[in-house]
Design a protein around this motif. Structure first.
Motif, PDB file in Angstrom:
ATOM      1  N   MET A   1       9.041  -5.629 -13.982  1.00 54.39           N
ATOM      2  CA  MET A   1       9.479  -4.307 -13.571  1.00 54.39           C
ATOM      3  C   MET A   1      10.574  -4.451 -12.515  1.00 54.39           C
ATOM      4  O   MET A   1      10.460  -5.236 -11.600  1.00 54.39           O
ATOM      5  CB  MET A   1       8.267  -3.557 -13.008  1.00 54.39           C
ATOM      6  N   THR A   2      11.615  -3.674 -12.658  1.00 51.93           N
ATOM      7  CA  THR A   2      12.727  -3.792 -11.703  1.00 51.93           C
ATOM      8  C   THR A   2      12.379  -3.160 -10.366  1.00 51.93           C
ATOM      9  O   THR A   2      11.799  -2.105 -10.318  1.00 51.93           O
ATOM     10  CB  THR A   2      13.980  -3.043 -12.213  1.00 51.93           C
ATOM     11  N   LYS A   3      12.776  -3.866  -9.332  1.00 55.63           N
ATOM     12  CA  LYS A   3      12.648  -3.307  -7.999  1.00 55.63           C
ATOM     13  C   LYS A   3      14.023  -2.777  -7.636  1.00 55.63           C
ATOM     14  O   LYS A   3      14.953  -3.536  -7.444  1.00 55.63           O
ATOM     15  CB  LYS A   3      12.225  -4.387  -7.001  1.00 55.63           C
ATOM     16  N   ASP A   4      14.146  -1.451  -7.584  1.00 50.47           N
ATOM     17  CA  ASP A   4      15.496  -0.926  -7.397  1.00 50.47           C
ATOM     18  C   ASP A   4      15.576   0.214  -6.391  1.00 50.47           C
ATOM     19  O   ASP A   4      16.634   0.767  -6.189  1.00 50.47           O
ATOM     20  CB  ASP A   4      16.093  -0.490  -8.735  1.00 50.47           C
ATOM     21  N   THR A   5      14.479   0.572  -5.783  1.00 48.58           N
ATOM     22  CA  THR A   5      14.465   1.690  -4.853  1.00 48.58           C
ATOM     23  C   THR A   5      13.834   1.238  -3.542  1.00 48.58           C
ATOM     24  O   THR A   5      12.892   0.456  -3.535  1.00 48.58           O
ATOM     25  CB  THR A   5      13.660   2.866  -5.454  1.00 48.58           C
ATOM     26  N   ARG A   6      14.364   1.754  -2.418  1.00 49.44           N
ATOM     27  CA  ARG A   6      13.813   1.432  -1.096  1.00 49.44           C
ATOM     28  C   ARG A   6      13.702   2.723  -0.293  1.00 49.44           C
ATOM     29  O   ARG A   6      14.652   3.503  -0.236  1.00 49.44           O
ATOM     30  CB  ARG A   6      14.721   0.439  -0.371  1.00 49.44           C
ATOM     31  N   VAL A   7      12.532   2.914   0.313  1.00 48.84           N
ATOM     32  CA  VAL A   7      12.325   4.052   1.203  1.00 48.84           C
ATOM     33  C   VAL A   7      11.699   3.576   2.498  1.00 48.84           C
ATOM     34  O   VAL A   7      10.967   2.582   2.535  1.00 48.84           O
ATOM     35  CB  VAL A   7      11.439   5.152   0.566  1.00 48.84           C
ATOM     36  N   HIS A   8      12.021   4.295   3.567  1.00 47.24           N
ATOM     37  CA  HIS A   8      11.444   4.056   4.892  1.00 47.24           C
ATOM     38  C   HIS A   8      10.759   5.371   5.236  1.00 47.24           C
ATOM     39  O   HIS A   8      11.406   6.414   5.253  1.00 47.24           O
ATOM     40  CB  HIS A   8      12.574   3.738   5.866  1.00 47.24           C
ATOM     41  N   ILE A   9       9.435   5.329   5.460  1.00 47.43           N
ATOM     42  CA  ILE A   9       8.717   6.585   5.675  1.00 47.43           C
ATOM     43  C   ILE A   9       7.964   6.589   6.999  1.00 47.43           C
ATOM     44  O   ILE A   9       7.585   5.532   7.537  1.00 47.43           O
ATOM     45  CB  ILE A   9       7.748   6.912   4.512  1.00 47.43           C
ATOM     46  N   PHE A  10       7.765   7.793   7.503  1.00 48.87           N
ATOM     47  CA  PHE A  10       6.957   8.038   8.698  1.00 48.87           C
ATOM     48  C   PHE A  10       5.951   9.120   8.337  1.00 48.87           C
ATOM     49  O   PHE A  10       6.342  10.218   7.919  1.00 48.87           O
ATOM     50  CB  PHE A  10       7.841   8.498   9.858  1.00 48.87           C
ATOM     51  N   VAL A  11       4.667   8.806   8.483  1.00 47.47           N
ATOM     52  CA  VAL A  11       3.601   9.719   8.099  1.00 47.47           C
ATOM     53  C   VAL A  11       2.926  10.249   9.362  1.00 47.47           C
ATOM     54  O   VAL A  11       2.473   9.475  10.194  1.00 47.47           O
ATOM     55  CB  VAL A  11       2.563   9.011   7.198  1.00 47.47           C
ATOM     56  N   SER A  12       2.877  11.574   9.476  1.00 48.51           N
ATOM     57  CA  SER A  12       2.276  12.224  10.642  1.00 48.51           C
ATOM     58  C   SER A  12       0.987  12.939  10.251  1.00 48.51           C
ATOM     59  O   SER A  12       0.823  13.354   9.109  1.00 48.51           O
ATOM     60  CB  SER A  12       3.231  13.272  11.220  1.00 48.51           C
ATOM     61  N   GLY A  13       0.114  13.117  11.236  1.00 47.72           N
ATOM     62  CA  GLY A  13      -1.151  13.815  11.025  1.00 47.72           C
ATOM     63  C   GLY A  13      -2.289  12.926  11.478  1.00 47.72           C
ATOM     64  O   GLY A  13      -2.110  12.040  12.323  1.00 47.72           O
ATOM     65  N   LYS A  14      -3.461  13.160  10.901  1.00 46.71           N
ATOM     66  CA  LYS A  14      -4.607  12.285  11.192  1.00 46.71           C
ATOM     67  C   LYS A  14      -4.529  11.114  10.210  1.00 46.71           C
ATOM     68  O   LYS A  14      -5.095  11.146   9.121  1.00 46.71           O
ATOM     69  CB  LYS A  14      -5.920  13.049  11.029  1.00 46.71           C
ATOM     70  N   VAL A  15      -3.755  10.082  10.620  1.00 50.05           N
ATOM     71  CA  VAL A  15      -3.501   8.969   9.711  1.00 50.05           C
ATOM     72  C   VAL A  15      -3.850   7.612  10.329  1.00 50.05           C
ATOM     73  O   VAL A  15      -3.619   6.576   9.713  1.00 50.05           O
ATOM     74  CB  VAL A  15      -2.030   8.978   9.206  1.00 50.05           C
ATOM     75  N   GLN A  16      -4.403   7.629  11.531  1.00 54.40           N
ATOM     76  CA  GLN A  16      -4.896   6.386  12.132  1.00 54.40           C
ATOM     77  C   GLN A  16      -6.408   6.511  12.299  1.00 54.40           C
ATOM     78  O   GLN A  16      -6.931   7.592  12.572  1.00 54.40           O
ATOM     79  CB  GLN A  16      -4.207   6.111  13.470  1.00 54.40           C
ATOM     80  N   GLY A  17      -7.094   5.392  12.093  1.00 53.47           N
ATOM     81  CA  GLY A  17      -8.551   5.400  12.178  1.00 53.47           C
ATOM     82  C   GLY A  17      -9.226   5.928  10.922  1.00 53.47           C
ATOM     83  O   GLY A  17     -10.409   6.226  10.922  1.00 53.47           O
ATOM     84  N   VAL A  18      -8.461   6.063   9.843  1.00 54.98           N
ATOM     85  CA  VAL A  18      -8.999   6.580   8.579  1.00 54.98           C
ATOM     86  C   VAL A  18      -8.667   5.636   7.410  1.00 54.98           C
ATOM     87  O   VAL A  18      -8.701   6.030   6.257  1.00 54.98           O
ATOM     88  CB  VAL A  18      -8.473   8.012   8.277  1.00 54.98           C
ATOM     89  N   TYR A  19      -8.341   4.390   7.737  1.00 50.79           N
ATOM     90  CA  TYR A  19      -8.019   3.349   6.745  1.00 50.79           C
ATOM     91  C   TYR A  19      -6.764   3.670   5.936  1.00 50.79           C
ATOM     92  O   TYR A  19      -6.626   3.269   4.788  1.00 50.79           O
ATOM     93  CB  TYR A  19      -9.213   3.070   5.826  1.00 50.79           C
TER      94      TYR A  19
END
Length: 95
Positions: A1-19
């Motif tokens: 499968m071709t690797k052809d896309t790159r994204v840099h993301i930042f996720v906000s909310g209750k996203v730590q301590g929840v695996y």
């Protein structure tokens, strides 16, 4: 499968301590996505991902929900130039 896309993301909310990072790692491996994920000291999760456009889109859809106990409020997505710099997907040190 071709690797052809790159994204840099930042996720906000209750996203730590929840695996969120561990589940992101597992989902990335399922979808053949390469890069990394880490917690940020401000409570967000940051990730850089490379893979096929189809699989990156699936991954981003998953990131907007996250694991069961997460409450994702926002996913900021920055499209970047594909660099083909990763061989694996890893959880890296908190910044």
């Amino acid at each position: 499968m071709t690797k052809d896309t790159r994204v840099h993301i930042f996720v906000s909310g209750k996203v730590q301590g929840v695996y969120y990072r561990q589940n992101t790692l597992q989902k990335a491996q399922e979808l053949n996505i390469f890069g990394w994920v880490r917690n940020l000291s401000d409570g967000r999760v940051e990730s850089v991902m490379e893979g096929s456009k189809v699989n990156i889109d699936k991954m981003l859809t998953w990131c907007k929900e996250g694991p069961l106990d997460a409450k994702v409020e926002e996913v900021k997505i920055i499209d970047e130039e594909y660099k083909n710099e990763f061989l694996t997907f890893d959880i890296i040190k908190t910044l």
